[in-house]
Structure formats: C-alpha cells, structure tokens
Design an enzyme around this catalytic site. Structure first.
Site, mmCIF file in Angstrom:
data_model
loop_
_atom_site.group_PDB
_atom_site.id
_atom_site.type_symbol
_atom_site.label_atom_id
_atom_site.label_comp_id
_atom_site.label_asym_id
_atom_site.label_seq_id
_atom_site.Cartn_x
_atom_site.Cartn_y
_atom_site.Cartn_z
ATOM 1 N N HIS A 1 35.879 70.989 37.091
ATOM 2 C CA HIS A 1 35.496 69.714 36.484
ATOM 3 C C HIS A 1 35.424 69.897 34.976
ATOM 4 C CE1 HIS A 1 33.223 66.016 35.686
ATOM 5 N NE2 HIS A 1 33.629 65.627 36.872
ATOM 6 N N GLU B 1 35.014 65.390 44.957
ATOM 7 C CA GLU B 1 36.106 65.032 45.885
ATOM 8 C C GLU B 1 36.106 65.864 47.164
ATOM 9 O OE1 GLU B 1 37.732 62.484 42.788
ATOM 10 O OE2 GLU B 1 36.861 62.509 44.773
#
Ligand code: SDX
Length: 367
Positions: free
Chosen positions: A253, A308
C-alpha cells in the site's frame, strides 16, 4: 527556471507530497489506523450502518436515523445499460450510467449532500440492472424498505438477502466507503476543482478505480487463490510469481506500512459468515506465506495485507461474481468520493501542479 537550475524535489506518483487538507478521514499509515470524522473504522463496522456512515461523511455529524435505500433508474440510464455489448466491463457500465444520470439531472456546482445522496443511491440500481440485462433478465425496481447494500442484492438476485449476507455486505460497504486522497478520490477532487459537475467527477473516479493497482485488485485476489489451490502450493506459487516480477494482489500500500485495519475488519466479517471456512483457510495460509516471503525479499519496505485481500472472501461469501468486485467497491466508495467533492467545493482552488520540462531545448524547424 530551467532543468539545470531547477533544484526542486521530484516525487514520482506524488508519493509523500502534501496535496491538500481534509476533515473526512484520517489514514494513519504508520500505526495502521483509520477513522472517519474521528470515529475508528472498527467501531463503525461493529455498531453502524452504511447509511449512517455515508451521512457522516457528507455532513460530518452522526445521525442514528439516517437511511439510504437504492433509487429507481430513469429510462435514460436503463437505455444506456441496454446499449452496451455483451461482455462489457462492469466499471465501464457504471461509468456510463453515472454519465447518463448526469446528462439528465445536470447537477450544478458546487456539489451538495443532496446530489451525493442521489448519485450514491442510483449506483447500486445501475450495477444490478447492468448485470441482469447482460444475462438476459429484466431489471428489478428497488425495494425502498431495504437499506442500500441489501437493496443491491435484492435488485441483483430478485430475492431479499438473508440477514447474515445483508450484514456482511453492509460492513464491507462501510470499510470501503472512504480512504483519503487515494488515486480515484484525488481524481474526483481535481475534476471538481475546475468547477465541473459531480457526475463528471465520479466518471473520472470510476475510471481511476478500475485499474488493477487500485480497485481492480480484489478479482485478481480470487484468481490468485484459485491458481494456488491449496496451502501446500502457496510457497512455490508465490516465489514463482515474485521471480517473474508479478505483484501479489491484496498486498502492499502507498500509505500503510502496518497491517491495513480494513483487512482485519473484513477478516472478522468473513470469519462470521457461513460457507467461507474453506476459502478462509486457504486465504489465511496464503497470507502467512506471502507476508513472510515479502518480508524476506523487501526487508527495507514493509509490505502488509491491504483491504482487497479479505474483500474477496466477503464478496464471494455473499455470492457476488468476481467480475463485479471492482464495481461493488465503486458503489461503496461513492460515499467517500462525493464527500470529497463537497469538501473540495467548500474551499476550492484549481488543482494544477507544476512540472519540470525535460524535453528538447528550443530549436528551429527543419527548413
Ligand atoms: C487500494 O491509496 C489508497 O488508499 C488505495 C486504497 C483505497 O482504499 O482507495 O487503499 C485501495 O488501491 C489498495 C491497493 C490494491 N492494490 C493491490 O493490492 C495491487 C498490489 N499492490 C501494489 O501494486 C502496490 O503495493 C500498490 C500499488 C498498492 C502501492 O504501490 P507503491 O506505493 O507505488 O509501491 P511501489 O510500487 O513503489 O512498490 C515498492 C516496492 C516495489 O519494489 P521494486 O519494484 O521497486 O523493486 O515493493 C514492491 C514493488 O515491486 N511491491 C510489491 C507489491 N507491492 C509493492 N511486490 C509484490 N507484490 C506487491 N503487492
């Protein structure tokens, strides 16, 4: 200033660049914390509804009585969906529906909570209608007695969802609703900063979210887990993938250097769902191997699980096809996108960063 004298620092992808201020969400990447208007995401998932959270994002205040059913579609939106060829990507369909809505409603600038509510409420009806039209069925009108997430499942499947699925999808919508200046939200703010309308801003946001580096990841997580197939195959599959230079979907991320709190929240939701045990067993085993191998290969850069990874478990658990996972993410993110458009409009300045020219020096055209 020319290239030689230009000593400004370049940040590719605007990494680490402070591009604005917001009062909507705080994304604490170092400590792995996320709050919406000061409320921790875990509390919102455990005690709130998506309607309350959307209203909080739009207005800044907690309204226990907030409700948000799906809205019926105009003929223009339905016509835009019927015109799409078989096999159309669901994100293209959603972008077209938002555009058709904007052409009919003509929302004016600056964006308002009323416009945000209207657009957020037609998005699930549009996606459900698209899926049904593509498989040869007729769209189903929304049931105004159902909250948005349950109403989406009703319009998709033609029957009211069971309480556990309704609760799980509502929790997912809360988790995916908002996340600061991510690529799609920043896109929406740039478009709003030109004094363009809310529908145009969301068309841009949907386009940005479609990419596999952003919202396109959850369906890729499903394919990866299907390919791995069993916990025993995880180590070899992951090393082969990384040796090829592939990215492990659901990991890493730009902001989080700690475990994404949303992944933890969704893992908790998935663990409470029926029928996900086998899938979760594989997902947890793959996650453990992936985190260890990524740490070995990138000790300098903590690559943790992101939102996700467990999104796939929850959305599969409520029976959604992986092809519409990114578009389902977009439904949830309508609340955050529109909240940021409202905030941009309240203290607007055209977003137009500077750039360093590195092309050819001035020269004459060939004779
Ligand atoms: C979302 O910004 C947001 O808030 C987004 C989001 C939101 O709510 O809006 O949180 C939603 O987009 C979540 C991310 C979903 N995407 C994925 O899961 C796709 C896989 N992840 C990556 O591609 C990546 O981690 C990004 C795009 C998410 C972040 O990329 P960065 O910050 O640009 O990091 P990078 O590409 O510079 O990577 C640094 C290093 C690289 O090594 P080198 O190529 O320089 O040698 O780490 C490696 C990368 O290769 N790396 C990975 C990896 N992610 C980074 N290696 C393997 N697998 C990965 N997933």
């Amino acid at each position: 200033m020319d290239q030689k004298t230009d000593d400004r620092t370049l940040s590719p992808g605007l990494e680490g660049v402070l591009a604005g201020e917001t009062a909507i969400a705080k994304v604490d990447g170092l400590n792995g914390k996320l709050t919406y208007r000061g409320y921790p995401i875990g509390d919102l998932v455990r005690h709130g509804t998506y309607a309350q959270v959307a209203d909080l994002l739009w207005t800044g205040e907690w309204a226990p009585s907030a409700d948000l059913p799906c809205a019926p579609l105009t003929d223009g939106v339905i016509k835009s969906l019927r015109a799409l060829p078989p096999g159309t990507n669901a994100m293209d369909a959603l972008r077209g529906a938002v555009s058709a809505w904007g052409a009919a409603e003509r929302p004016t600038w600056p964006p308002t909570p009323e416009q945000a509510r209207a657009l957020t409420a037609i998005a699930p009806s549009s996606l459900a209608a698209f899926v049904r039209i593509q498989r040869g069925d007729e769209p189903i009108d929304p049931d105004p007695s159902l909250p948005l997430s349950a109403g989406f499942l009703y319009q998709l499947n033609g029957k009211r969802p069971d309480a556990a699925s309704a609760r799980a999808l509502d929790a997912y919508f809360i988790v995916a609703a908002e996340h600061g200046f991510n690529a799609s939200t920043f896109t929406a703010r740039v478009i709003t900063s030109t004094q363009s309308d809310l529908a145009s801003a969301l068309c841009g946001a949907i386009g940005a979210l479609k990419g596999p580096l952003h919202g396109g990841a959850p369906s890729e997580v499903v394919s990866q887990l299907h390919e791995i197939g069993s916990p025993e195959r995880a180590e070899k599959w992951i090393n082969d993938a990384l040796d090829r230079g592939d990215r492990l979907m659901g990991f890493g991320h730009r902001v989080y250097r700690a475990y994404d709190p949303r992944a933890a929240a969704l893992r908790e939701v998935a663990e409470g769902m029926a029928g996900t045990a086998e899938w979760l067993k594989l997902a947890v085993a793959v996650e453990d191997v992936a985190l260890r191998v990524l740490k070995e290969r990138h000790p300098e850069r903590p690559l943790q699980t992101n939102v996700e990874f467990y999104t796939a478990a929850v959305l599969q658990g409520v029976g959604l096809p992986p092809a519409i996972f990114p578009a389902t993410f977009a439904l949830a993110r309508h609340a955050g996108w529109t909240a940021h458009c409202i905030e941009q409009g309240q203290a607007n300045r055209l977003i137009r960063p500077d750039v360093r020219y590195v092309g050819p020096a001035e020269r004459a055209l060939p004779a």
